[in-house]
Design an enzyme around this catalytic site. Structure first.
Site, PDB file in Angstrom:
ATOM      1  N   ARG A  27       0.840  -1.204   0.000  1.00 51.73           N
ATOM      2  CA  ARG A  27       0.000   0.000   0.000  1.00 51.73           C
ATOM      3  C   ARG A  27       0.872   1.250   0.000  1.00 51.73           C
ATOM      4  O   ARG A  27       1.913   1.287   0.659  1.00 51.73           O
ATOM      5  CB  ARG A  27      -0.930   0.006   1.216  1.00 51.73           C
ATOM      6  CG  ARG A  27      -1.969  -1.081   1.126  1.00 51.73           C
ATOM      7  CD  ARG A  27      -3.200  -0.815   1.968  1.00 51.73           C
ATOM      8  NE  ARG A  27      -3.997  -2.034   2.031  1.00 51.73           N
ATOM      9  CZ  ARG A  27      -4.909  -2.389   1.126  1.00 51.73           C
ATOM     10  NH1 ARG A  27      -5.165  -1.610   0.089  1.00 51.73           N
ATOM     11  NH2 ARG A  27      -5.570  -3.524   1.260  1.00 51.73           N
ATOM     12  N   ASN A  83       4.186   6.757 -13.650  1.00 49.28           N
ATOM     13  CA  ASN A  83       4.725   8.092 -13.891  1.00 49.28           C
ATOM     14  C   ASN A  83       6.177   7.926 -14.333  1.00 49.28           C
ATOM     15  O   ASN A  83       6.936   7.189 -13.695  1.00 49.28           O
ATOM     16  CB  ASN A  83       4.664   8.940 -12.612  1.00 49.28           C
ATOM     17  CG  ASN A  83       3.234   9.220 -12.178  1.00 49.28           C
ATOM     18  OD1 ASN A  83       2.357   9.416 -13.018  1.00 49.28           O
ATOM     19  ND2 ASN A  83       2.985   9.231 -10.869  1.00 49.28           N
ATOM     20  N   HIS A  96       7.415   1.631 -10.764  1.00 48.17           N
ATOM     21  CA  HIS A  96       6.294   1.164  -9.932  1.00 48.17           C
ATOM     22  C   HIS A  96       4.987   1.527 -10.611  1.00 48.17           C
ATOM     23  O   HIS A  96       4.812   2.634 -11.108  1.00 48.17           O
ATOM     24  CB  HIS A  96       6.351   1.766  -8.522  1.00 48.17           C
ATOM     25  CG  HIS A  96       6.510   3.255  -8.509  1.00 48.17           C
ATOM     26  ND1 HIS A  96       7.719   3.880  -8.714  1.00 48.17           N
ATOM     27  CD2 HIS A  96       5.607   4.242  -8.334  1.00 48.17           C
ATOM     28  CE1 HIS A  96       7.553   5.187  -8.663  1.00 48.17           C
ATOM     29  NE2 HIS A  96       6.281   5.441  -8.436  1.00 48.17           N
TER      30      HIS A  96
HETATM   31  P1  AMP Z   1       5.777   8.486  -7.969  1.00 46.98           P
HETATM   32  O1  AMP Z   1       5.553   9.914  -7.533  1.00 46.98           O
HETATM   33  O2  AMP Z   1       4.990   8.057  -9.164  1.00 46.98           O
HETATM   34  O3  AMP Z   1       7.261   8.225  -8.122  1.00 46.98           O
HETATM   35  O4  AMP Z   1       5.239   7.586  -6.796  1.00 46.98           O
HETATM   36  C1  AMP Z   1       5.964   7.302  -5.644  1.00 46.98           C
HETATM   37  C2  AMP Z   1       4.983   6.848  -4.618  1.00 46.98           C
HETATM   38  O5  AMP Z   1       5.681   6.147  -3.606  1.00 46.98           O
HETATM   39  C3  AMP Z   1       4.234   7.989  -3.928  1.00 46.98           C
HETATM   40  O6  AMP Z   1       2.833   7.810  -4.143  1.00 46.98           O
HETATM   41  C4  AMP Z   1       4.621   7.836  -2.465  1.00 46.98           C
HETATM   42  O7  AMP Z   1       3.569   8.142  -1.593  1.00 46.98           O
HETATM   43  C5  AMP Z   1       5.026   6.378  -2.384  1.00 46.98           C
HETATM   44  N1  AMP Z   1       5.990   6.025  -1.352  1.00 46.98           N
HETATM   45  C6  AMP Z   1       7.176   6.611  -1.098  1.00 46.98           C
HETATM   46  N2  AMP Z   1       7.813   5.972  -0.112  1.00 46.98           N
HETATM   47  C7  AMP Z   1       7.017   4.939   0.273  1.00 46.98           C
HETATM   48  C8  AMP Z   1       7.109   3.901   1.248  1.00 46.98           C
HETATM   49  N3  AMP Z   1       8.168   3.808   2.061  1.00 46.98           N
HETATM   50  N4  AMP Z   1       6.078   3.034   1.360  1.00 46.98           N
HETATM   51  C9  AMP Z   1       4.986   3.141   0.550  1.00 46.98           C
HETATM   52  N5  AMP Z   1       4.860   4.077  -0.396  1.00 46.98           N
HETATM   53  C10 AMP Z   1       5.838   4.982  -0.532  1.00 46.98           C
END
Ligand code: AMP
Length: 110
Positions: A27, A83, A96
């Site tokens: 999540r 993204n 991701h």
């Molecule tokens: P992006 O901006 O597409 O690179 O998405 C990165 C996502 O990773 C964001 O939605 C963050 O909230 C999420 N994120 C960052 N660190 C963590 C973590 N330790 N556990 C879960 N989600 C994370």
């Protein structure tokens, strides 16, 4: 090691929903919808373009896991998003897939 590699290795905890030899799902820490799950390859690739070129079977598996999770979360519809690049909102440079659902999703996205 990048933050998602640390999650994949178990060094940083996450709410894991799926784990296999190629892919894991957990999540998002800052959910943008009632269901907001990240599905990542265990192998480090900076973005989906690199993943598609170097590990196409893993990319396919990511979408299969997303479909299974959408079903197990009971979503009536969902959105899957990669993204790619800072200008598109990428902040973690380990590929991701975002799986979002559980509320109406507007189009076009911001
Ligand atoms: P992006 O901006 O597409 O690179 O998405 C990165 C996502 O990773 C964001 O939605 C963050 O909230 C999420 N994120 C960052 N660190 C963590 C973590 N330790 N556990 C879960 N989600 C994370």
């Amino acid at each position: 090691m990048c933050i998602f590699c640390k999650i994949a290795s178990g060094e940083i905890p996450a709410e894991l929903l799926h784990s296999d030899d190629q892919v894991l799902a957990f999540r998002d820490l800052a959910p943008q919808a009632p269901t907001h799950i990240l599905i990542i390859p265990r192998v480090h690739c900076e973005n989906v373009d690199e993943l598609a070129e170097q590990h196409p079977q893993t990319l396919s598996r990511i979408f299969l896991v997303a479909a299974q999770l959408a079903k197990s979360e009971g979503l009536s519809g969902h959105r899957t998003v990669f993204n790619t690049g800072e200008s598109a909102g990428q902040s973690v440079f380990h590929a991701h897939l975002h799986l979002l659902g559980g509320r109406p999703l507007a189009w076009p996205p911001g």
